[in-house]
Design an enzyme around this catalytic site. Structure first.
Site, short mmCIF file in Angstrom:
data_model
loop_
_atom_site.label_atom_id
_atom_site.label_comp_id
_atom_site.label_asym_id
_atom_site.label_seq_id
_atom_site.Cartn_x
_atom_site.Cartn_y
_atom_site.Cartn_z
N ASP A 14 0.81 -1.23 0.00
CA ASP A 14 0.00 0.00 0.00
C ASP A 14 0.84 1.27 0.00
OD1 ASP A 14 -2.27 -1.60 0.11
OD2 ASP A 14 -2.26 -1.62 2.30
N GLU A 15 2.02 1.20 -0.58
CA GLU A 15 2.91 2.37 -0.59
C GLU A 15 2.43 3.44 -1.58
OE1 GLU A 15 3.90 -0.75 -1.25
OE2 GLU A 15 5.44 -1.35 0.18
N LYS A 17 2.01 2.19 -5.06
CA LYS A 17 2.56 1.66 -6.30
C LYS A 17 1.65 1.97 -7.48
CE LYS A 17 2.49 -2.42 -4.40
NZ LYS A 17 2.21 -2.07 -3.00
N ASN A 39 -5.28 -10.22 -3.54
CA ASN A 39 -4.98 -9.62 -2.23
C ASN A 39 -4.50 -8.18 -2.41
OD1 ASN A 39 -2.68 -10.62 -3.51
ND2 ASN A 39 -1.64 -11.27 -1.65
N GLY A 41 -4.41 -4.34 -3.69
CA GLY A 41 -5.43 -3.32 -3.96
C GLY A 41 -4.72 -2.04 -4.33
N HIS A 42 -4.87 -1.63 -5.57
CA HIS A 42 -4.16 -0.44 -6.05
C HIS A 42 -5.19 0.61 -6.44
CE1 HIS A 42 -0.94 -3.61 -7.31
NE2 HIS A 42 -0.97 -3.41 -6.02
N ARG A 140 2.87 -28.87 -5.94
CA ARG A 140 2.65 -29.48 -7.26
C ARG A 140 1.30 -30.17 -7.40
NH1 ARG A 140 8.31 -32.33 -6.71
NH2 ARG A 140 7.35 -32.49 -4.67
N GLN A 220 2.14 -5.93 -3.29
CA GLN A 220 2.59 -6.05 -1.89
C GLN A 220 3.91 -5.28 -1.68
OE1 GLN A 220 1.42 -9.34 -3.43
NE2 GLN A 220 -0.51 -8.53 -2.74
N THR A 235 3.07 -12.45 2.94
CA THR A 235 2.21 -13.06 1.93
C THR A 235 2.96 -14.26 1.36
OG1 THR A 235 0.77 -12.66 0.04
CG2 THR A 235 2.94 -11.58 -0.01
N GLY A 298 -10.92 -3.12 3.39
CA GLY A 298 -11.51 -2.01 4.16
C GLY A 298 -10.98 -1.92 5.59
N PRO A 300 -8.81 -0.97 8.85
CA PRO A 300 -7.94 0.17 9.16
C PRO A 300 -6.49 -0.30 9.14
CG PRO A 300 -9.26 -0.48 11.08
CD PRO A 300 -9.71 -1.33 9.93
N ARG A 301 -5.62 0.50 8.53
CA ARG A 301 -4.20 0.12 8.49
C ARG A 301 -3.49 0.62 9.74
NH1 ARG A 301 -3.83 2.44 2.39
NH2 ARG A 301 -4.71 0.65 1.29
N SER A 405 5.60 12.32 -4.20
CA SER A 405 4.17 12.45 -4.49
C SER A 405 3.50 13.26 -3.38
CB SER A 405 3.56 11.05 -4.58
OG SER A 405 2.16 11.14 -4.63
P1 GDP Z 1 -0.65 0.35 -3.58
O1 GDP Z 1 -1.26 -0.90 -3.09
O2 GDP Z 1 0.82 0.42 -3.32
O3 GDP Z 1 -0.97 0.64 -5.04
O4 GDP Z 1 -1.28 1.51 -2.73
P2 GDP Z 1 -2.86 1.68 -2.37
O5 GDP Z 1 -3.55 2.15 -3.58
O6 GDP Z 1 -3.38 0.48 -1.68
O7 GDP Z 1 -2.76 2.80 -1.25
C1 GDP Z 1 -2.25 4.06 -1.52
C2 GDP Z 1 -3.35 5.10 -1.31
O8 GDP Z 1 -2.76 6.38 -1.21
C3 GDP Z 1 -4.33 5.22 -2.46
O9 GDP Z 1 -5.59 5.49 -1.94
C4 GDP Z 1 -3.81 6.40 -3.28
O10 GDP Z 1 -4.83 7.07 -3.99
C5 GDP Z 1 -3.26 7.26 -2.20
N1 GDP Z 1 -2.10 8.08 -2.59
C6 GDP Z 1 -1.10 7.78 -3.45
N2 GDP Z 1 -0.18 8.78 -3.45
C7 GDP Z 1 -0.60 9.70 -2.60
C8 GDP Z 1 -0.06 10.95 -2.12
O11 GDP Z 1 1.01 11.38 -2.50
N3 GDP Z 1 -0.79 11.62 -1.18
C9 GDP Z 1 -1.96 11.15 -0.70
N4 GDP Z 1 -2.59 11.88 0.21
N5 GDP Z 1 -2.50 9.99 -1.10
C10 GDP Z 1 -1.83 9.27 -2.02
P1 IMO Z 2 -0.83 -4.12 -2.25
O1 IMO Z 2 -0.41 -4.67 -3.59
C1 IMO Z 2 -0.94 -4.53 2.08
C2 IMO Z 2 -0.98 -8.59 3.72
C3 IMO Z 2 -2.22 -9.01 4.45
C4 IMO Z 2 -1.61 -9.92 5.49
C5 IMO Z 2 -0.50 -10.61 4.71
C6 IMO Z 2 -0.89 -11.98 4.17
O2 IMO Z 2 -2.10 -3.39 -2.25
O3 IMO Z 2 0.30 -3.39 -1.63
P2 IMO Z 2 -2.46 -12.71 2.15
O4 IMO Z 2 -3.91 -12.48 1.89
O5 IMO Z 2 -1.56 -12.16 1.09
O6 IMO Z 2 -2.13 -14.13 2.47
O7 IMO Z 2 -2.14 -11.89 3.51
O8 IMO Z 2 -0.18 -9.76 3.64
N1 IMO Z 2 -1.19 -8.09 2.33
C7 IMO Z 2 -1.14 -6.81 1.98
N2 IMO Z 2 -0.97 -5.70 2.74
N3 IMO Z 2 -1.03 -4.41 0.74
C8 IMO Z 2 -1.17 -5.51 -0.03
O9 IMO Z 2 -1.12 -5.46 -1.38
C9 IMO Z 2 -1.27 -6.78 0.59
N4 IMO Z 2 -1.43 -8.03 0.15
C10 IMO Z 2 -1.37 -8.82 1.23
O10 IMO Z 2 -2.88 -7.92 5.03
O11 IMO Z 2 -0.99 -9.16 6.50
MG MG Z 3 -2.79 -1.56 -1.85
#
Ligand code: GDP
Ligand code: IMO
Ligand code: MG
Length: 416
Positions: A14-15, A17, A39, A41-42, A140, A220, A235, A298, A300-301, A405
């Site tokens: 969730d950085e 990406k 798993n 979510g972007h 396998r 991830q 994961t 959904g 909370p992180r 960003s």
């Molecule tokens: P990913 O899994 O690495 O693609 O990241 P996620 O989409 O799960 O979580 C990143 C969240 O931060 C998303 O809701 C983006 O819309 C939001 N986001 C990305 N860059 C920025 C930023 O620079 N500032 C803010 N406030 N939100 C951002």
């Molecule tokens: P993105 O691509 C954040 C976490 C789960 C759990 C662990 C194992 O959006 O960055 P799993 O269902 O993969 O067996 O769960 O990994 N996890 C993530 N956390 N972002 C993700 O993907 C994740 N995909 C899995 O919350 O701690």
């Molecule tokens: Mg994500």
């Protein structure tokens, strides 16, 4: 022969990406996913529209980019088809590896049952079946997308697998489909997905030979990697850059520039060690300002401060040439921001990631805060304290922060 650029997460996922892949997809011909499943979510924001992607590469929002889902990904046909419905005209610009493993509903049921049985030792998975699907692959006994082209044969094999493992499924109270139900399900998937299933390995080699601009999209993050993360709270896939090779059929020589994605602070969803977690009021502010609730579940992180020790580990393991520092704006308004610069383990200060992070407590350095970075598009226009914060982080991790960003929007991105 071109080289493939690579995007990987450096923290616990969730950085941001998705935002950077979408941004870079504007200048790439192909975007290719190499690991993970739904798993992931972007979230991608373009103007007033918001998209949530799980399995489809984040290049899909650029109509000119083609998208490949590699053999290293586990694909839930049901969820993939649902995700496809958001888009039109995917044929000819979306390709699925015939070697990618299939994730079926029983994998999710096993995942959830295992989590229930673990009680307070649960990993906190997404419950989507990722572990069981990769488990079957490694043991396998899994099935590949290519097999979906003959649903009756595949049904036969899966029914035989159910039979051999009957007692386990019963003990876990996992309800299995009937033979007829399974066949109908698989036939339905075949009808929709067959035109997309190809040999993507050959395709990867061809597009690189044709000098196409190729971007590889990780899911991830490094600290969730099966080998290099906080095992067992990880994961089940190789999330680091090495996974891009095996997950797409590339050699290390095919890789170009590696961009690691990191937030200006830290989050984690699910259980497991997180040394710089802030369980107090400041953690709450990060969660609120950063809208830190999972795209997939959904939940909370958990929130905390930038961990420079884990980051150095991640930069090295991925060979990151540059870092994209995300969500700087979420730190706006703090009087002071903290950075974890070392860990204390057994009364000793260490500057590396130990075997078990569980017992590590953070050693913090404090930086003066700033007023507002939100929406800023030039490095020089950032408040001086924010500039100093970024320069200090670069010094600590030994890598340039080439991208910064300052909001979810595609255009609020500083390129240095
Ligand atoms: P990913 O899994 O690495 O693609 O990241 P996620 O989409 O799960 O979580 C990143 C969240 O931060 C998303 O809701 C983006 O819309 C939001 N986001 C990305 N860059 C920025 C930023 O620079 N500032 C803010 N406030 N939100 C951002
Ligand atoms: P993105 O691509 C954040 C976490 C789960 C759990 C662990 C194992 O959006 O960055 P799993 O269902 O993969 O067996 O769960 O990994 N996890 C993530 N956390 N972002 C993700 O993907 C994740 N995909 C899995 O919350 O701690
Ligand atoms: Mg994500």
């Amino acid at each position: 022969m071109s080289k493939a650029d690579l995007i990987v997460g450096l923290q616990w996922g969730d950085e941001g990406k998705g935002k950077i892949v979408d941004h870079m997809a504007q200048t790439h011909d192909y975007v290719c996913r190499f690991a993970g499943g739904h798993n992931a979510g972007h979230t991608i924001v373009i103007g007033d529209k918001k998209y949530a992607l799980h399995l489809i590469p984040s290049g899909v929002l650029n109509p000119k980019a083609k998208n490949i889902v590699g053999n290293g990904v586990v694909i839930s046909p049901k969820d993939f088809i649902k995700e496809m419905e958001q888009f039109e005209n995917l044929e000819g610009r979306l390709f699925l590896s015939d070697k990618a493993h299939i994730l079926l509903p029983y994998h999710a049921l096993i995942d959830q049952a295992r989590e229930r049985m673990k009680g307070d030792k649960a990993i906190g998975t997404t419950g989507k079946g990722i572990g069981p699907a990769y488990g079957d692959k490694i043991a396998r006994v899994g099935h590949r997308l290519g097999e979906l082209l003959c649903p009756d044969k595949l049904t036969e094999k899966i029914m035989a697998y159910f039979e051999t493992n009957k007692t386990i499924f019963e003990a876990m109270e996992v309800e299995l489909p009937s033979e007829r139900g399974l066949l109908e399900e698989l036939e339905g998937y075949k009808t929709i997905l067959a035109p997309y299933i190809v040999d993507t390995t050959k395709m990867m080699w061809d597009i690189l030979a044709e000098d196409k601009r190729v971007l590889l999209e990780g899911a991830q993050g490094t600290m969730l990697d099966i080998d290099h993360g906080t095992y067992p709270y990880v994961t089940s896939s190789t999330t680091v850059s090495a996974g891009a090779c095996s997950g797409l059929g590339l050699s290390p020589k095919d890789l170009g520039k590696v961009t690691g994605i990191a937030k200006a602070y830290c989050t984690r969803v699910g259980n497991g060690p997180f040394p710089s977690e802030d369980l107090g009021a400041e953690g709450d502010i990060l969660r609120k300002n950063g809208h830190e609730f999972g795209t997939t579940t959904g939940r909370p992180r958990r929130c905390g401060w930038f961990d420079a020790v884990a980051m150095r580990h991640a930069v090295r393991v991925n060979g990151a040439d540059q870092v994209a520092l995300m969500k700087l704006d979420v730190l706006d308004g703090f009087n002071e921001v903290k950075v974890c610069v070392a860990y204390e383990v057994d009364g000793k200060e260490i500057d590396y990631v130990p075997y078990d992070l569980e017992d590590a407590t953070p050693v913090y350095q404090r930086f003066p805060g700033w007023d507002k970075t939100k929406g800023v598009r030039e490095f020089e226009a950032l408040p001086k304290n924010a500039q100093s914060y970024i320069l200090a982080l670069e010094e600590m991790i030994g890598t340039k922060m080439g991208i910064i960003s300052t909001s979810p929007d595609r255009d609020d991105t500083i390129i240095r």
